[in-house]
Design a protein around this motif. Structure first.
Motif, short mmCIF file in Angstrom:
data_model
loop_
_atom_site.label_atom_id
_atom_site.label_comp_id
_atom_site.label_asym_id
_atom_site.label_seq_id
_atom_site.Cartn_x
_atom_site.Cartn_y
_atom_site.Cartn_z
N ASP A 51 -44.40 -29.10 43.40
CA ASP A 51 -43.20 -28.46 42.75
C ASP A 51 -41.75 -29.08 43.27
O ASP A 51 -41.40 -29.07 44.27
CB ASP A 51 -43.23 -26.89 43.31
N MET A 247 -48.79 -29.84 38.30
CA MET A 247 -47.21 -29.76 38.75
C MET A 247 -47.01 -28.20 38.17
O MET A 247 -47.07 -27.86 37.07
CB MET A 247 -46.23 -30.68 37.95
N THR A 249 -43.80 -25.65 38.21
CA THR A 249 -42.40 -25.45 38.69
C THR A 249 -41.48 -24.50 37.98
O THR A 249 -41.93 -24.13 36.65
CB THR A 249 -41.69 -27.02 38.62
N ILE A 337 -49.08 -37.54 37.45
CA ILE A 337 -49.56 -36.19 37.48
C ILE A 337 -50.78 -36.26 36.68
O ILE A 337 -50.66 -36.67 35.57
CB ILE A 337 -48.63 -35.25 36.87
#
Ligand SMILES: C[S@@+](CC[C@H](N)C(=O)[O-])C[C@H]1O[C@@H](n2cnc3c(N)ncnc32)[C@H](O)[C@@H]1O
Length: 413
Positions: A51, A247, A249, A337
């Motif tokens: 994050d 990820m 966020t 990622i």
């Protein structure tokens, strides 16, 4: 687009503030259900979450409760304290949170404005308590002790507690006047212990849920307060050093919150200097003045023309800075990622024009080779959205109510 109720996305979470999620206020933080949903559905046990705008550190709590590792970045130094306090794994008793409000060596914040925020009487006692926090509290316990102390500090100030931003109001001045006429020192200490009790209860609730031993790597700005580093962590300039699986966020809202400004008082008492805080402000999205050239999205270009028509330079600058900052972060890091990117984005309008942040990010990620999996939108809100008018200029629904979207992108084959 799929309608859901974010609060009901997973069954196993009893409330948005369960465990240590509600230790301290943090504007626009994730609801844990959203993070848990992404973890359950898109990540395996033992995998790595990332994050880059971690704020309070919601991801750290959910990661440790589900056995995932995580890397958290944030410009705001508060992340060190909040993530550590909210994943505190040692036994904790009320006695551990002892603070001496008469400590002989007071601490004086290195911030010229401090006198504006407290009457002299409160300031003197607070500076003794914070002197104790610096010298008398064990390093390991500092984050948990800071929570009730910060709450008391904020209450015994001219800042309006009803407003997340740091703001001196008439109402708060009136409150201070009334307190000064009564036994305020006794009240200060009683209030500290009430908050301390709450912290112990929440930490125990977290521990009862059997958090696993996972890696939580925190990179947040610091001025040798929490670590031995003096660094400004600007996520859009950083590169991941290792691969991560997912990820998840929630970037800052365009135009809404000024995080560093909101936490100035806390940062000053924790020991950050006025100069350092002023420096942090310059890096905050979208006030960071990032130029064009990083984002690839048709919707971005179309709406930019609409924003240009408003002939308001500041708004245009916020718009371009915002999206180019997010794009820069993705350009720098998306290759590291390996599986999923989940973005939780809130409602944003420029004047009366809705800015579909999720659509713009989706298009940019498609340009980088990612595939759209799904966008979830809250059912209550989507029902209202259905009735919204369509703006002829943008062909987008003009919403009267805020919406929140969860965009999920997967790596292409
Ligand atoms: C919506 S909040 C994230 C809240 C978080 N999801 C949580 O659950 O607490 C956005 C965050 O972005 C951070 N931020 C703003 N500009 C930044 C930058 N240039 N680099 C890193 N973080 C930044 C803010 O400090 C804020 O914590």
């Amino acid at each position: 687009m799929q309608s859901v109720l974010f609060r009901k996305l997973v069954d196993e979470i009893p409330s948005t503030t369960y465990a240590t999620h509600g230790l301290y206020m943090y504007p626009a933080k994730f609801i844990p259900q959203v993070v848990r949903y992404v973890i359950n559905r898109y990540s395996a046990s033992g995998s790595w979450l990332f994050d880059p705008f971690a704020g309070y550190g919601t991801v750290a709590i959910e990661a440790s409760l589900t056995g995932r590792n995580c890397i958290l970045w944030d410009l705001n130094p508060m992340l060190h304290l909040l993530a550590e306090a909210s994943t505190y794994a040692e036994p904790l008793t009320l006695g551990d949170l002892h603070v001496d409000f008469n400590y002989p060596e007071p601490f004086h914040p290195k911030w010229a404005n401090i006198a504006y925020w407290h009457p002299r009487e409160f300031y003197e006692v607070l500076s003794r308590a914070w002197g104790f926090w610096r010298r008398g509290v064990d390093r390991r316990l500092k984050p948990v002790v800071a929570i009730p102390l910060l709450k008391v500090t904020r209450y015994f100030s001219y800042s309006d507690e009803k407003i997340a931003k740091l703001y001196r109001s008439k109402r708060a001045e009136e409150k201070v006047r009334r307190m000064l006429n009564a036994d305020w020192k006794g009240r200060m200490e009683r209030m500290y212990w009430d908050y301390a009790r709450e912290v112990v209860e929440k930490v125990r609730d977290y521990q009862k849920r059997k958090p696993r031993k996972v890696e939580v790597e925190v990179e947040a700005s610091d001025e040798k307060v929490f670590t031995d580093k003096h660094a400004i962590v600007d996520s859009i300039k950083r590169k991941l050093e290792r691969e991560v699986d997912t990820m998840i966020t929630s970037p800052p809202y365009l135009q809404a919150q000024e995080y560093i400004r909101s936490f100035k008082l806390e940062l000053a008492w924790l020991g950050f200097s006025g100069d350092f805080i002023a420096n942090l402000l310059k890096h905050e999205i979208p006030y960071n003045n990032v130029r064009e050239g990083y984002i690839s999205s048709k919707t971005y270009e179309t709406l930019k023309k609409e924003v240009e028509k408003l002939k308001h330079e500041k708004l245009l600058e916020l718009y371009t800075s915002y999206f180019n900052s997010i794009a820069l972060l993705l350009n720098n890091n998306h290759e590291k990622i390996t599986s999923t990117i989940a973005f939780f984005v809130g409602p944003v309008k420029i004047r009366n024009m809705r800015i579909p942040i999720d659509v713009i990010i989706k298009e940019h990620l498609e340009h980088l080779g990612w595939k759209h999996e799904v966008t979830l939108i809250d059912t209550i809100v989507s029902r209202r959205l259905f009735k919204a008018e369509v703006n002829p200029a943008t062909r987008l629904a003009d919403e009267r109510t805020p919406t929140e979207h969860l965009l999920i992108m997967r790596r292409g084959p």
